[in-house]
Scaffold this motif. Structure first.
Motif, PDB file in Angstrom:
ATOM      1  N   GLY A  98       0.788  -1.238   0.000  1.00  0.00           N
ATOM      2  CA  GLY A  98       0.000   0.000   0.000  1.00  0.00           C
ATOM      3  C   GLY A  98       0.816   1.282   0.000  1.00  0.00           C
ATOM      4  N   ALA A  99       2.161   1.179  -0.118  1.00  0.00           N
ATOM      5  CA  ALA A  99       2.988   2.389  -0.122  1.00  0.00           C
ATOM      6  C   ALA A  99       2.814   3.138  -1.438  1.00  0.00           C
ATOM      7  CB  ALA A  99       4.458   2.028   0.079  1.00  0.00           C
ATOM      8  N   ASN A 100       2.834   4.485  -1.367  1.00  0.00           N
ATOM      9  CA  ASN A 100       2.748   5.304  -2.578  1.00  0.00           C
ATOM     10  C   ASN A 100       4.116   5.499  -3.203  1.00  0.00           C
ATOM     11  OD1 ASN A 100       0.589   6.481  -0.449  1.00  0.00           O
ATOM     12  ND2 ASN A 100      -0.253   6.468  -2.512  1.00  0.00           N
ATOM     13  N   GLU A 101       5.136   5.606  -2.333  1.00  0.00           N
ATOM     14  CA  GLU A 101       6.493   5.854  -2.850  1.00  0.00           C
ATOM     15  C   GLU A 101       7.504   5.043  -2.058  1.00  0.00           C
ATOM     16  OE1 GLU A 101       7.485   9.985  -3.797  1.00  0.00           O
ATOM     17  OE2 GLU A 101       5.428  10.512  -3.233  1.00  0.00           O
ATOM     18  N   PHE A 102       8.650   4.844  -2.669  1.00  0.00           N
ATOM     19  CA  PHE A 102       9.704   4.042  -2.041  1.00  0.00           C
ATOM     20  C   PHE A 102      11.050   4.636  -2.414  1.00  0.00           C
ATOM     21  CE2 PHE A 102      12.692   0.632  -1.496  1.00  0.00           C
ATOM     22  CZ  PHE A 102      12.179  -0.191  -0.511  1.00  0.00           C
ATOM     23  N   TYR A 103      11.911   4.845  -1.422  1.00  0.00           N
ATOM     24  CA  TYR A 103      13.243   5.389  -1.703  1.00  0.00           C
ATOM     25  C   TYR A 103      14.306   4.612  -0.941  1.00  0.00           C
ATOM     26  CZ  TYR A 103      11.006   9.438  -3.818  1.00  0.00           C
ATOM     27  OH  TYR A 103      10.252  10.251  -4.627  1.00  0.00           O
TER      28      TYR A 103
END
Ligand SMILES: [Zn+2]
Ligand SMILES: [Zn+2]
Length: 350
Positions: free
Chosen positions: A219-224
């Motif tokens: 469910g994450a919108n972004e990943f870094y």
């Protein structure tokens, strides 16, 4: 008395081995629970290895307990035989201090009575945890697990779930909020699921890109990746709230720079050593550094009801009792997606 099969550490740093002990007969306000599943939390390892101070041995760890009520005391009103229930990190508290009155038993000024490696309210009887076949707990410290949640995958909600739900709720994660979580492990993966259900815009900050696909699925919108220096430049002053779920030592100053003005970073993991902090990291943006410990009984119930409504459970790897020591080693290597849960019917006579 009730014969209980378990796994215990017989001394500090000893591997866990089969163990038999007695649970008390339920008193007037007690609920007897057949434990079906018990999650493995990193803090179980810290405690059996005495990394947080002196332990009480033999020690049966486990504070992510899910089971079924088998017996209730004469004055129990909240539970009946057959109910699905859970027990989390504590089984009692003073019940009279201001924090207990507010439903913040985890911050009880006398000190909560831990589910294991602690004592009952009498201050003498040592508590033993969930790596066992049954437990007897006062009804005021027992949680109801809604029936639509499978008990094996629900067990980790009792620690990992509430540890992340409480700060997300307290600091108002919601549709207009940008939230980041540092680390995608047992705590982190619950934070992603819960923050997503609350409607927040959720970013995962992980060491490498290895778990990027998983994060999106959860469910994450972004990943870094935090190993990439460009990440800190790109995300400068981006978040209202950051949950730090890792216990490894990080440069908090670097992460505080990712907060907007008035943003808050909440510590959930516990590094072994003191971490150095520059006042500039806070002062320059009226930023806050906070900590949060599990949640009280009322809020833990609220979390379970929230998870039931949104169909949130933990991603687990179900193991038998004889795999506990191997699981501990794998937890230390972060080699689990995302929580080990013990099938408690595999505890038997040694
Ligand atoms: Zn825990
Ligand atoms: Zn209290």
């Amino acid at each position: 008395m009730n014969k209980t099969f378990a796994y215990a550490a017989m001394s500090a740093k000893a591997p866990l081995s089969p163990y038999v002990f007695e649970r008390r007969n339920p008193r007037e306000h007690d609920v007897a629970i057949e434990i079906k599943y018990s999650g493995i939390c990193h803090s179980d390892i810290h405690q059996v290895r005495e990394e947080w101070g002196k332990g009480a041995f033999p020690m049966v760890p486990g504070h992510e307990i899910a089971g079924v009520v088998t017996k209730v005391g004469a004055k129990v009103t909240r539970f009946k035989i057959g109910d699905h229930v859970g027990v989390g990190c504590f089984v009692d508290s003073c019940r009279t201090c201001e924090y207990c009155h507010e439903g913040l038993e985890q911050y009880c000024s006398v000190g909560m009575n831990g589910t294991y490696n602690s004592t009952e309210a009498d201050g003498v009887t040592v508590t033993q945890g969930g790596y066992s076949t049954q437990i007897v707990v006062d009804e005021n410290y027992v949680l109801r697990i809604p029936k639509n949640l499978p008990l094996d995958k629900a067990a980790p909600l009792l620690c990992a779930g509430i540890t992340t739900y409480s700060p997300l709720a307290h600091w108002g994660a919601g549709p207009d909020k940008k939230v980041a979580v540092i680390g995608l492990g047992g705590l982190g993966h619950m934070a992603v699921k819960i923050a997503h259900a609350m409607g927040a815009h959720l970013t995962v900050l992980s060491q490498s890109m290895k778990k990027a696909e998983d994060a999106k699925r959860l469910g994450a919108n972004e990943f870094y990746a935090t190993s990439d220096k460009a990440t800190f430049k790109k995300l400068k002053a981006s978040f209202d709230l950051i949950l730090n779920s890792v216990s490894a030592e990080l440069d908090w100053n670097q992460y505080l720079g990712l907060l907007k003005i008035d943003g808050t970073m909440v510590l959930l993991g516990l590094p072994d050593k003191n971490v150095s902090l520059s006042a500039f990291s806070l002062v320059m943006g009226r930023r806050r550094l906070a900590g949060s410990l599990i949640g009280g009984i009322k809020e833990t119930q609220e979390m379970l009801d929230f998870c039931a409504k949104h169909n949130i459970v933990s991603d687990i790897e179900l193991i038998s009792a004889d795999k506990i020591n191997e699981a501990f080693d794998r937890v230390l290597k972060s080699d689990v997606r995302y929580r080990f849960v013990i099938d408690c019917k595999t505890f038997s006579a040694p």
